[in-house]
Write a protein that holds these residues in place. Structure first.
Motif, PDB file in Angstrom:
ATOM      1  N   GLN A   1     -70.167  32.723  82.050  1.00  0.00           N
ATOM      2  CA  GLN A   1     -68.864  33.340  82.268  1.00  0.00           C
ATOM      3  C   GLN A   1     -68.946  34.481  83.266  1.00  0.00           C
ATOM      4  O   GLN A   1     -68.018  34.755  84.005  1.00  0.00           O
ATOM      5  CB  GLN A   1     -68.334  33.904  80.934  1.00  0.00           C
ATOM      6  CG  GLN A   1     -67.809  32.838  80.008  1.00  0.00           C
ATOM      7  CD  GLN A   1     -67.522  33.424  78.641  1.00  0.00           C
ATOM      8  OE1 GLN A   1     -68.401  33.992  78.023  1.00  0.00           O
ATOM      9  NE2 GLN A   1     -66.301  33.266  78.166  1.00  0.00           N
ATOM     10  N   ARG A   2     -70.098  35.177  83.216  1.00  0.00           N
ATOM     11  CA  ARG A   2     -70.238  36.383  84.031  1.00  0.00           C
ATOM     12  C   ARG A   2     -71.698  36.489  84.450  1.00  0.00           C
ATOM     13  O   ARG A   2     -72.594  36.113  83.684  1.00  0.00           O
ATOM     14  CB  ARG A   2     -69.849  37.595  83.183  1.00  0.00           C
ATOM     15  CG  ARG A   2     -70.007  38.943  83.879  1.00  0.00           C
ATOM     16  CD  ARG A   2     -69.225  40.023  83.131  1.00  0.00           C
ATOM     17  NE  ARG A   2     -69.775  40.255  81.801  1.00  0.00           N
ATOM     18  CZ  ARG A   2     -70.226  41.448  81.379  1.00  0.00           C
ATOM     19  NH1 ARG A   2     -70.179  42.495  82.174  1.00  0.00           N
ATOM     20  NH2 ARG A   2     -70.681  41.594  80.166  1.00  0.00           N
TER      21      ARG A   2
ATOM     22  N   ILE B   1     -67.644  37.691  88.098  1.00  0.00           N
ATOM     23  CA  ILE B   1     -66.963  36.961  87.032  1.00  0.00           C
ATOM     24  C   ILE B   1     -66.731  35.527  87.522  1.00  0.00           C
ATOM     25  O   ILE B   1     -66.258  35.311  88.633  1.00  0.00           O
ATOM     26  CB  ILE B   1     -65.588  37.598  86.705  1.00  0.00           C
ATOM     27  CG1 ILE B   1     -65.714  39.106  86.466  1.00  0.00           C
ATOM     28  CG2 ILE B   1     -64.933  36.889  85.518  1.00  0.00           C
ATOM     29  CD1 ILE B   1     -66.317  39.501  85.152  1.00  0.00           C
ATOM     30  N   ASN B   2     -67.090  34.560  86.713  1.00  0.00           N
ATOM     31  CA  ASN B   2     -66.930  33.160  87.100  1.00  0.00           C
ATOM     32  C   ASN B   2     -65.496  32.712  86.817  1.00  0.00           C
ATOM     33  O   ASN B   2     -65.114  32.494  85.673  1.00  0.00           O
ATOM     34  CB  ASN B   2     -67.944  32.313  86.324  1.00  0.00           C
ATOM     35  CG  ASN B   2     -67.851  30.848  86.696  1.00  0.00           C
ATOM     36  OD1 ASN B   2     -67.054  30.463  87.563  1.00  0.00           O
ATOM     37  ND2 ASN B   2     -68.654  30.036  86.051  1.00  0.00           N
TER      38      ASN B   2
ATOM     39  N   PHE C   1     -64.893  29.129  85.135  1.00  0.00           N
ATOM     40  CA  PHE C   1     -65.716  28.830  83.964  1.00  0.00           C
ATOM     41  C   PHE C   1     -65.040  27.798  83.081  1.00  0.00           C
ATOM     42  O   PHE C   1     -63.857  27.883  82.788  1.00  0.00           O
ATOM     43  CB  PHE C   1     -65.962  30.110  83.167  1.00  0.00           C
ATOM     44  CG  PHE C   1     -66.688  29.864  81.876  1.00  0.00           C
ATOM     45  CD1 PHE C   1     -68.062  29.639  81.875  1.00  0.00           C
ATOM     46  CD2 PHE C   1     -65.998  29.819  80.666  1.00  0.00           C
ATOM     47  CE1 PHE C   1     -68.726  29.402  80.700  1.00  0.00           C
ATOM     48  CE2 PHE C   1     -66.675  29.575  79.487  1.00  0.00           C
ATOM     49  CZ  PHE C   1     -68.038  29.370  79.513  1.00  0.00           C
ATOM     50  N   GLU C   2     -65.811  26.770  82.672  1.00  0.00           N
ATOM     51  CA  GLU C   2     -65.262  25.818  81.703  1.00  0.00           C
ATOM     52  C   GLU C   2     -66.193  25.742  80.507  1.00  0.00           C
ATOM     53  O   GLU C   2     -67.394  25.579  80.659  1.00  0.00           O
ATOM     54  CB  GLU C   2     -65.090  24.427  82.317  1.00  0.00           C
ATOM     55  CG  GLU C   2     -65.780  24.284  83.648  1.00  0.00           C
ATOM     56  CD  GLU C   2     -65.586  22.932  84.283  1.00  0.00           C
ATOM     57  OE1 GLU C   2     -65.746  21.915  83.576  1.00  0.00           O
ATOM     58  OE2 GLU C   2     -65.282  22.898  85.489  1.00  0.00           O
ATOM     59  N   ALA C   3     -65.622  25.853  79.348  1.00  0.00           N
ATOM     60  CA  ALA C   3     -66.413  25.865  78.115  1.00  0.00           C
ATOM     61  C   ALA C   3     -66.958  24.479  77.820  1.00  0.00           C
ATOM     62  O   ALA C   3     -66.341  23.506  78.162  1.00  0.00           O
ATOM     63  CB  ALA C   3     -65.570  26.350  76.948  1.00  0.00           C
TER      64      ALA C   3
ATOM     65  N   ARG D   1     -74.116  25.156  76.518  1.00  0.00           N
ATOM     66  CA  ARG D   1     -72.669  24.967  76.454  1.00  0.00           C
ATOM     67  C   ARG D   1     -72.234  24.745  75.002  1.00  0.00           C
ATOM     68  O   ARG D   1     -71.264  25.331  74.537  1.00  0.00           O
ATOM     69  CB  ARG D   1     -72.299  23.764  77.311  1.00  0.00           C
ATOM     70  CG  ARG D   1     -71.013  23.969  78.060  1.00  0.00           C
ATOM     71  CD  ARG D   1     -70.759  22.904  79.104  1.00  0.00           C
ATOM     72  NE  ARG D   1     -70.772  23.451  80.446  1.00  0.00           N
ATOM     73  CZ  ARG D   1     -71.405  22.914  81.475  1.00  0.00           C
ATOM     74  NH1 ARG D   1     -72.103  21.805  81.309  1.00  0.00           N
ATOM     75  NH2 ARG D   1     -71.345  23.481  82.653  1.00  0.00           N
TER      76      ARG D   1
ATOM     77  N   HIS E   1     -72.374  27.956  73.111  1.00  0.00           N
ATOM     78  CA  HIS E   1     -71.264  28.823  73.477  1.00  0.00           C
ATOM     79  C   HIS E   1     -69.996  28.417  72.735  1.00  0.00           C
ATOM     80  O   HIS E   1     -69.272  29.244  72.204  1.00  0.00           O
ATOM     81  CB  HIS E   1     -71.040  28.783  74.986  1.00  0.00           C
ATOM     82  CG  HIS E   1     -69.817  29.528  75.406  1.00  0.00           C
ATOM     83  ND1 HIS E   1     -69.749  30.895  75.390  1.00  0.00           N
ATOM     84  CD2 HIS E   1     -68.588  29.096  75.821  1.00  0.00           C
ATOM     85  CE1 HIS E   1     -68.558  31.276  75.780  1.00  0.00           C
ATOM     86  NE2 HIS E   1     -67.833  30.200  76.048  1.00  0.00           N
TER      87      HIS E   1
ATOM     88  N   GLU F   1     -69.767  36.031  74.242  1.00  0.00           N
ATOM     89  CA  GLU F   1     -69.815  35.930  75.703  1.00  0.00           C
ATOM     90  C   GLU F   1     -71.064  35.176  76.167  1.00  0.00           C
ATOM     91  O   GLU F   1     -72.090  35.149  75.502  1.00  0.00           O
ATOM     92  CB  GLU F   1     -69.816  37.346  76.308  1.00  0.00           C
ATOM     93  CG  GLU F   1     -69.520  37.330  77.783  1.00  0.00           C
ATOM     94  CD  GLU F   1     -69.512  38.735  78.383  1.00  0.00           C
ATOM     95  OE1 GLU F   1     -69.500  39.722  77.631  1.00  0.00           O
ATOM     96  OE2 GLU F   1     -69.519  38.815  79.628  1.00  0.00           O
ATOM     97  N   TRP F   2     -70.959  34.566  77.348  1.00  0.00           N
ATOM     98  CA  TRP F   2     -72.101  33.892  77.976  1.00  0.00           C
ATOM     99  C   TRP F   2     -72.395  34.635  79.274  1.00  0.00           C
ATOM    100  O   TRP F   2     -71.622  34.562  80.220  1.00  0.00           O
ATOM    101  CB  TRP F   2     -71.759  32.428  78.222  1.00  0.00           C
ATOM    102  CG  TRP F   2     -72.857  31.606  78.833  1.00  0.00           C
ATOM    103  CD1 TRP F   2     -74.055  32.037  79.305  1.00  0.00           C
ATOM    104  CD2 TRP F   2     -72.828  30.202  79.030  1.00  0.00           C
ATOM    105  NE1 TRP F   2     -74.799  30.994  79.772  1.00  0.00           N
ATOM    106  CE2 TRP F   2     -74.079  29.840  79.613  1.00  0.00           C
ATOM    107  CE3 TRP F   2     -71.901  29.190  78.757  1.00  0.00           C
ATOM    108  CZ2 TRP F   2     -74.384  28.528  79.940  1.00  0.00           C
ATOM    109  CZ3 TRP F   2     -72.219  27.888  79.085  1.00  0.00           C
ATOM    110  CH2 TRP F   2     -73.453  27.557  79.671  1.00  0.00           C
TER     111      TRP F   2
END
Ligand SMILES: Nc1ncnc2c1ncn2[C@@H]1O[C@H](COP(=O)(O)OP(=O)(O)O)[C@@H](O)[C@H]1O
Ligand SMILES: [Mg+2]
Lengths: 224, 312
Positions: free
Chosen positions: A203-204, A218-219, A222-224, A180, A183, A30-31
Motif C-alpha cells: 500500500q505504501r 503511496i500506491n 493498490f489492489e487487495a 496478499r 493482508h 497496513e501493508w
C-alpha cells in the motif's frame, strides 16, 4: 491508535548512525514496504521493530507499549506473542522436518499441534512436503515453510526482511500471493525489499538512505 | 500434542539427525562409565606365570624361591628330602647322602600371589609321596580363599564344627596380605576412575561447547521465535542428559564385560554382576554430564538473536 509508532528513533554504532532520527507510523492492517540501498539501515530497523534489538535513542510504541524501555525477557514475550518473522536466508532448523519447524514456533508460543501445522503447510502449498528436511527442499519451498511458521501463531504483525532476495520469479510470485492473502485477513505486513516489483504491490513504500527516511510513496493503484 | 512430546521429539531429532558430534560425547561418557563399573570389582588371586603342573615331575615354584634360585619356566630343579625324622644340619646332610630321597622337577610355572605362597614349592601328591616315601599322610591343608575376615572366620568355624579331627584356623598373615593388596588395588582403580571422570568432564564440556558454537544460529533463530533463555537451557540440557543416560547404560554393560574379561584373564575367577550398578552408573553419568554441560549451555543464552539473523 496506530499499531506501531517510531518517534525520533536512532541506532548508533560508534561513529555510525545506522538509523538517524526516524519517524514512522504504521496502522493496523497496513501493508508497508521498506526500500533502500544495502547498508541503509533496513535490517537494523526490522530488528528494532521485531524486539530483537533496542534503539539508542527514541521511542518505539508497539500496541501501546514502548518496547525501547522493556527488559529482554519482556521483549521475548512480545516477540513470541505478536510478531511473525520471515528472513532472507530462511533460517530453518536443519535437523527438523518442515512440519516440525512449524511446530517449534507453536512450542514456544503455546501448544504444538501437528494438524494445525499441517494446515499451515497446506496453505503455502507444501502439505506433501511436510516430512522433508530443509536440505530436501528447494529455496522457494524453504521460504514457504518459513512463512507457514511465521503465520502459525496468528501474529499481529509480520516482518519480512528481503523475503524474495534468494528466490526465482515463480517463487517470488507465490510469496507475494501469500502476502496478499495475509493482508486480506487483516495482518499488518512490513516487507523490506530491494525489488521494486515486491514493493509495488504494497500500500505504501518508504525509502531509507544512510539511516534516514528520505521518501514515502503511496500506491494509488493498490489492489487487495 | 503435549509440550513434553514436542520437547522429546526435538531433542531426539537433534541427537539422531546430527550424529557425528554427539557420538564423540557419547563414547566419552560410555568410556568413563565403563571404568566406573569396572572399579567395583577386582580380587587378586593366584597369578601363574606359565602353567599349573599338569603331570608328575612338574612343579610350581613360588616367586620368592624362583628369584633366589634364578629359576624360570622350563628349568629343572632338584628337590631333596631328608629321610631322618630329625632335621639334619646342612653339614651332616651333605655327608650322609644315602639318607636322602631326591627327584628332578620341571618348573611349569612361577606363582605370584603377593603373599606367603611365594615362599613355597608346589608339586603333586604322587610326587610328594614318592619323595617322602610316606603315603596318605597329611599334616596340613592350606587353602587360599579371598574373602573378608569375618566370612573366613565363619568358614573356619564351620569346618571345625562339622568335620571331626580337623581344626581349621585362619592364617592371618596370609589373609591380611591379600587384603592389603586388594585394598591397594581398589584405591588405585578408584584413583584411575576419578581421573577418567575428570577427563570425561573436560571432553564433554568441550564437545558441548563446540555443539553450542556450531548451533549459535539455531539458538538465535529459536530466540527470535520466542524461546526464553530458560527454554534454551532446558533443551540443551535435555540433549546432554539424555546422552549421559544412554552413555551410562552402554558403559555399565561394557564395564561388566571388560571387568569379567580382566578377572578371567588375570585372576582366573569370574565376577558377579550387581544389578544396582546399572542405575548407579547411569546416575553418575547423568550427573557428570549435567555438571560438564552447565557452562557451555549457559553460554548459549548469550547469543543475540539480532546478530545471528543479520545475514551470513
Ligand atoms: N552490530 C553492528 N555493529 C556495528 N555496525 C553495525 C551493526 N549492525 C549493523 N551495522 C551497520 O549499520 C548499517 C546498517 O546495517 P543494516 O541495517 O544491516 O543495513 P541493510 O539491512 O539496509 O543492508 C551498516 O553500515 C552496518 O555495517
Ligand atoms: Mg539487511
Amino acid at each position: 491508535m496506530s499499531l506501531l509508532e517510531l518517534k525520533s528513533v536512532s541506532k548508533i554504532y560508534g561513529p555510525l548512525k545506522a538509523l538517524d532520527n526516524v519517524n514512522l507510523t504504521v496502522e493496523n492492517g497496513e501493508w508497508l514496504a521498506i526500500m533502500g540501498p544495502s547498508g541503509s539501515g533496513k535490517s537494523t530497523m526490522m530488528n528494532i521493530i521485531g524486539c530483537m534489538d533496542k534503539p539508542s535513542l527514541g521511542e518505539v510504541i508497539l500496541d501501546g507499549v514502548d518496547i525501547a524501555k522493556e527488559s529482554g525477557k519482556k521483549l521475548t514475550e512480545i516477540r513470541r506473542d505478536k510478531i511473525g518473522l520471515i528472513f532472507q536466508q530462511f533460517h530453518l532448523v536443519n535437523y527438523l522436518t518442515a512440519v516440525e519447524n512449524v511446530m517449534v514456533s507453536q512450542y514456544y508460543h503455546s501448544m504444538p499441534d501437528e494438524n494445525e501445522a499441517l494446515e499451515a503447510l497446506e496453505r503455502v502449498g507444501l502439505k506433501d512436503r511436510a516430512k522433508h528436511l530443509p536440505s530436501q527442499l528447494s529455496g522457494g519451498e524453504q521460504q514457504r515453510v518459513c512463512i507457514a511458521r511465521a503465520l502459525i501463531n496468528h501474529p499481529e504483525i509480520v516482518l519480512a526482511d528481503e523475503p524474495t532476495g534468494n528466490l526465482d520469479e515463480t517463487n517470488e510470485n507465490i510469496v507475494i500471493e501469500l502476502f496478499r492473502q495475509l493482508h486480506r485477513q487483516g495482518t499488518t505486513l512490513i516487507v523490506v525489499t530491494h525489488d521494486p516489483e515486491v514493493a509495488e504491490v504494497a500500500q505504501r513504500t518508504v525509502v531509507l538512505e544512510h539511516g534516514r527516511l528520505v521518501k514515502e510513496i503511496i500506491n494509488e493503484n493498490f489492489e487487495a | 500434542m503435549k509440550k513434553q512430546t514436542m520437547f522429546l521429539r526435538m531433542i531426539t531429532a537433534s541427537l539422531l539427525r546430527r550424529r557425528s558430534r554427539m557420538l564423540v560425547a557419547l563414547l566419552a561418557i560410555a568410556a568413563a562409565a565403563t571404568d566406573f563399573a569396572g572399579a567395583e570389582k577386582t580380587s587378586p588371586y593366584w597369578r601363574v606365570d606359565g602353567e599349573w603342573p599338569s603331570k608328575q615331575g612338574e612343579a610350581l615354584i613360588g616367586k620368592e624361591i624362583a628369584q633366589t634360585l634364578a629359576l624360570s619356566t622350563g628349568d629343572i630343579v632338584t628337590l631333596t628330602y631328608d629321610l631322618e625324622t630329625k632335621a639334619a644340619t646342612a653339614d651332616e646332610a651333605s655327608k650322609n647322602e644315602r639318607n636322602q630321597n631326591s627327584g628332578d622337577f620341571v618348573v611349569s610355572g612361577i606363582l605370584d600371589t603377593g603373599g606367603n605362597e611365594e615362599k613355597y614349592i608346589f608339586i603333586s601328591i604322587e610326587d610328594m609321596e614318592a619323595l617322602t616315601g610316606k603315603a596318605d599322610i597329611f599334616d596340613m591343608a592350606e587353602l587360599s580363599v579371598s574373602a573378608s575376615q569375618s566370612e573366613l572366620k565363619a568358614y573356619a568355624d564351620n569346618i571345625t564344627n562339622q568335620s571331626g579331627g580337623v581344626s581349621a584356623r585362619l592364617v592371618k598373615r596370609v589373609t591380611q596380605s591379600e587384603n592389603t593388596v586388594l585394598s591397594k588395588l581398589q584405591a588405585l582403580v578408584l584413583l584411575v576412575t576419578v581421573i577418567v571422570l575428570l577427563l570425561t568432564m573436560i571432553c564433554v564440556a568441550t564437545t558441548m561447547m563446540a555443539v553450542v558454537t556450531e548451533r549459535r544460529k539455531e539458538v538465535g533463530l529459536r530466540k527470535a521465535l520466542g524461546a526464553s533463555n530458560q527454554s534454551i537451557i532446558v533443551e540443551f540440557m535435555g540433549e546432554g542428559l539424555l546422552l549421559g543416560g544412554i552413555g551410562g547404560l552402554l558403559g555399565s554393560v561394557c564395564g561388566f564385560v571388560f571387568a569379567q574379561a580382566v578377572s578371567m584373564n588375570v585372576f582366573n575367577s569370574s565376577i558377579q554382576f550387581h544389578w544396582l550398578l546399572i542405575p548407579l552408573t547411569v546416575l553418575v553419568s547423568v550427573l557428570v554430564t549435567g555438571l560438564s554441560c552447565l557452562l557451555p549451555v549457559r553460554s548459549a543464552t548469550d547469543v543475540d538473536p539480532a546478530l545471528v539473523l543479520k545475514g551470513e
